[in-house]
Design a protein around this motif. Sequence first.
Motif, mmCIF file in Angstrom:
data_model
loop_
_atom_site.group_PDB
_atom_site.id
_atom_site.type_symbol
_atom_site.label_atom_id
_atom_site.label_comp_id
_atom_site.label_asym_id
_atom_site.label_seq_id
_atom_site.Cartn_x
_atom_site.Cartn_y
_atom_site.Cartn_z
ATOM 1 N N THR A 1 35.556 3.355 -25.311
ATOM 2 C CA THR A 1 35.782 2.719 -24.020
ATOM 3 C C THR A 1 36.749 1.545 -24.129
ATOM 4 O O THR A 1 36.805 0.861 -25.146
ATOM 5 C CB THR A 1 34.453 2.213 -23.430
ATOM 6 O OG1 THR A 1 34.694 1.660 -22.128
ATOM 7 C CG2 THR A 1 33.838 1.130 -24.300
ATOM 8 N N THR A 2 37.501 1.336 -23.076
ATOM 9 C CA THR A 2 38.339 0.141 -22.965
ATOM 10 C C THR A 2 37.833 -0.764 -21.852
ATOM 11 O O THR A 2 38.454 -1.779 -21.548
ATOM 12 C CB THR A 2 39.799 0.531 -22.676
ATOM 13 O OG1 THR A 2 39.850 1.311 -21.471
ATOM 14 C CG2 THR A 2 40.383 1.337 -23.831
ATOM 15 N N THR A 3 36.722 -0.372 -21.234
ATOM 16 C CA THR A 3 36.145 -1.149 -20.125
ATOM 17 C C THR A 3 34.655 -1.330 -20.367
ATOM 18 O O THR A 3 33.833 -0.955 -19.527
ATOM 19 C CB THR A 3 36.390 -0.440 -18.780
ATOM 20 O OG1 THR A 3 35.872 0.904 -18.855
ATOM 21 C CG2 THR A 3 37.874 -0.386 -18.457
ATOM 22 N N GLU B 1 32.392 -2.978 -17.680
ATOM 23 C CA GLU B 1 32.220 -2.338 -16.376
ATOM 24 C C GLU B 1 30.982 -1.446 -16.467
ATOM 25 O O GLU B 1 31.066 -0.240 -16.692
ATOM 26 C CB GLU B 1 33.468 -1.555 -15.998
ATOM 27 C CG GLU B 1 34.675 -2.455 -15.746
ATOM 28 C CD GLU B 1 35.890 -1.688 -15.279
ATOM 29 O OE1 GLU B 1 35.768 -0.473 -15.005
ATOM 30 O OE2 GLU B 1 36.971 -2.296 -15.189
ATOM 31 N N THR C 1 27.374 -7.657 -15.829
ATOM 32 C CA THR C 1 28.330 -8.116 -16.838
ATOM 33 C C THR C 1 27.732 -9.228 -17.690
ATOM 34 O O THR C 1 27.823 -9.212 -18.922
ATOM 35 C CB THR C 1 29.613 -8.614 -16.157
ATOM 36 O OG1 THR C 1 30.254 -7.508 -15.513
ATOM 37 C CG2 THR C 1 30.565 -9.227 -17.170
ATOM 38 N N THR D 1 37.191 -3.932 -28.662
ATOM 39 C CA THR D 1 36.895 -3.368 -27.342
ATOM 40 C C THR D 1 36.636 -4.451 -26.310
ATOM 41 O O THR D 1 36.489 -4.154 -25.130
ATOM 42 C CB THR D 1 35.646 -2.467 -27.404
ATOM 43 O OG1 THR D 1 34.503 -3.277 -27.709
ATOM 44 C CG2 THR D 1 35.804 -1.389 -28.448
ATOM 45 N N ARG E 1 35.930 -12.396 -17.734
ATOM 46 C CA ARG E 1 36.946 -11.503 -17.186
ATOM 47 C C ARG E 1 36.337 -10.515 -16.197
ATOM 48 O O ARG E 1 36.865 -10.308 -15.095
ATOM 49 C CB ARG E 1 37.636 -10.745 -18.322
ATOM 50 C CG ARG E 1 38.728 -9.796 -17.831
ATOM 51 C CD ARG E 1 39.453 -9.116 -18.984
ATOM 52 N NE ARG E 1 38.583 -8.248 -19.747
ATOM 53 C CZ ARG E 1 38.222 -8.459 -21.003
ATOM 54 N NH1 ARG E 1 38.638 -9.532 -21.645
ATOM 55 N NH2 ARG E 1 37.420 -7.613 -21.639
ATOM 56 N N GLU E 2 35.204 -9.918 -16.577
ATOM 57 C CA GLU E 2 34.609 -8.921 -15.698
ATOM 58 C C GLU E 2 34.009 -9.548 -14.443
ATOM 59 O O GLU E 2 34.019 -8.945 -13.374
ATOM 60 C CB GLU E 2 33.545 -8.121 -16.457
ATOM 61 C CG GLU E 2 34.117 -7.250 -17.557
ATOM 62 C CD GLU E 2 35.205 -6.323 -17.054
ATOM 63 O OE1 GLU E 2 35.082 -5.807 -15.922
ATOM 64 O OE2 GLU E 2 36.192 -6.121 -17.775
ATOM 65 N N ARG F 1 36.940 -10.096 -12.179
ATOM 66 C CA ARG F 1 37.388 -8.823 -11.613
ATOM 67 C C ARG F 1 36.448 -8.358 -10.505
ATOM 68 O O ARG F 1 36.895 -7.826 -9.481
ATOM 69 C CB ARG F 1 37.480 -7.771 -12.720
ATOM 70 C CG ARG F 1 38.626 -8.026 -13.682
ATOM 71 C CD ARG F 1 38.713 -6.971 -14.769
ATOM 72 N NE ARG F 1 39.871 -7.192 -15.623
ATOM 73 C CZ ARG F 1 40.235 -6.392 -16.615
ATOM 74 N NH1 ARG F 1 39.524 -5.306 -16.881
ATOM 75 N NH2 ARG F 1 41.310 -6.664 -17.339
ATOM 76 N N TRP G 1 46.167 -6.391 -14.557
ATOM 77 C CA TRP G 1 45.043 -5.725 -13.887
ATOM 78 C C TRP G 1 45.014 -6.106 -12.411
ATOM 79 O O TRP G 1 44.788 -5.257 -11.541
ATOM 80 C CB TRP G 1 43.735 -6.128 -14.565
ATOM 81 C CG TRP G 1 42.530 -5.463 -13.970
ATOM 82 C CD1 TRP G 1 41.962 -4.287 -14.350
ATOM 83 C CD2 TRP G 1 41.750 -5.945 -12.862
ATOM 84 N NE1 TRP G 1 40.881 -3.997 -13.558
ATOM 85 C CE2 TRP G 1 40.721 -4.994 -12.633
ATOM 86 C CE3 TRP G 1 41.810 -7.072 -12.050
ATOM 87 C CZ2 TRP G 1 39.774 -5.147 -11.631
ATOM 88 C CZ3 TRP G 1 40.868 -7.218 -11.037
ATOM 89 C CH2 TRP G 1 39.867 -6.271 -10.835
#
Length: 343
Positions: A195-197, A200, A217, A243, A264-265, A268, A335
């Motif tokens: 995964t790169t997320t 999420e 998160t 990651t 960051r999450e 977002r 992003w």
Amino acid sequence: MRPLAHLADRDDAVAFDAFDILTSPALRDVARGPLHRARHAGRPCYAPMGQRWCDDCEATFDDLRLSAFQRLRSALKGPIPTTRSGEPVRELVLLRTHVTSPQAQYEDTAALAPALRRRPSKREHPWLRAARAQLVHYPVRYLEERTRRADAVQRGAAAHPDRDLRQAAWAAPLRSDPVMLDMLIYAVFAVRRGTTTLFEVPDDLRQRHDLSRAEATWRLRDALIALRKTNPAFYHANIDDLTLGPTVDQAIDPQTLLEQAGDREVSRSRLRKILADPTTGAAYRAIIKSICEADRAHPTVPVQTAARSLHLTPEKAHDLINQLAREVAKAGLDWTIQLAETS
């Protein structure tokens, strides 16, 4: 010409040559997707030179060929493998009957190989459908999962990390919080899938524990920090710090990375919510785009856009831009640009 009957030849070398010609193209077709997803994040796999795959994927493919060949030879030489109910596997019975028939002496394995690469058809011979199922698809079952597990173990990760988290004595403090346990199980398998997320968190997991995106998160971040403190070796073997963000300074402490990734999450999530508002979303989209496009030559454009779009005083517009700029910085400029263009 390599007759199909050579599959039943007493000499394993002769039999394998015919087997390879017949099955390898189809087996490579079917194995390509799982191997590329498991090892290359779905991207094509190439050797440094030539048209082959990388050494790891070629080695796995060789193991698949050998496994399928041994399965066939076992069925030809000895008792047919049985199902759970004790009945002989029907497809292997069909395959053995045809391969040992007089007709097989006149059938060319090279001419038959393309048929194995095609989708099953009601018009094809039953033995051919049986060969595709047993010699091509059967060896590749669970290949992606098996490859991920084998590669993880080779790197020093746990073969069954969920079992360790649920049962190991060292993980007892982590199991005291059901949310933390579920978050960690999700995380180790998400990392294993490349995964790169990571932050999420899937909707089903959030809904199971009645968490918002931001709450999920932070709970995941806290769970990973707790795991690292409880068992650093397990953490480093199963959670790759790469990651946690698109660019990572390896001198930064992993806990700092976790905190940054959590921030960051959260940012977002906030930006998604702002742009999804049916009343003000369009206005905020224009404001956020102006923030992303701002430069030193025109530093006041975002403030002017905010004041005009939301009917704010210059002071309130300035405060809003400062707040949104911080969220954009945490969420990531690229992003945010993509979000503003697609939402």
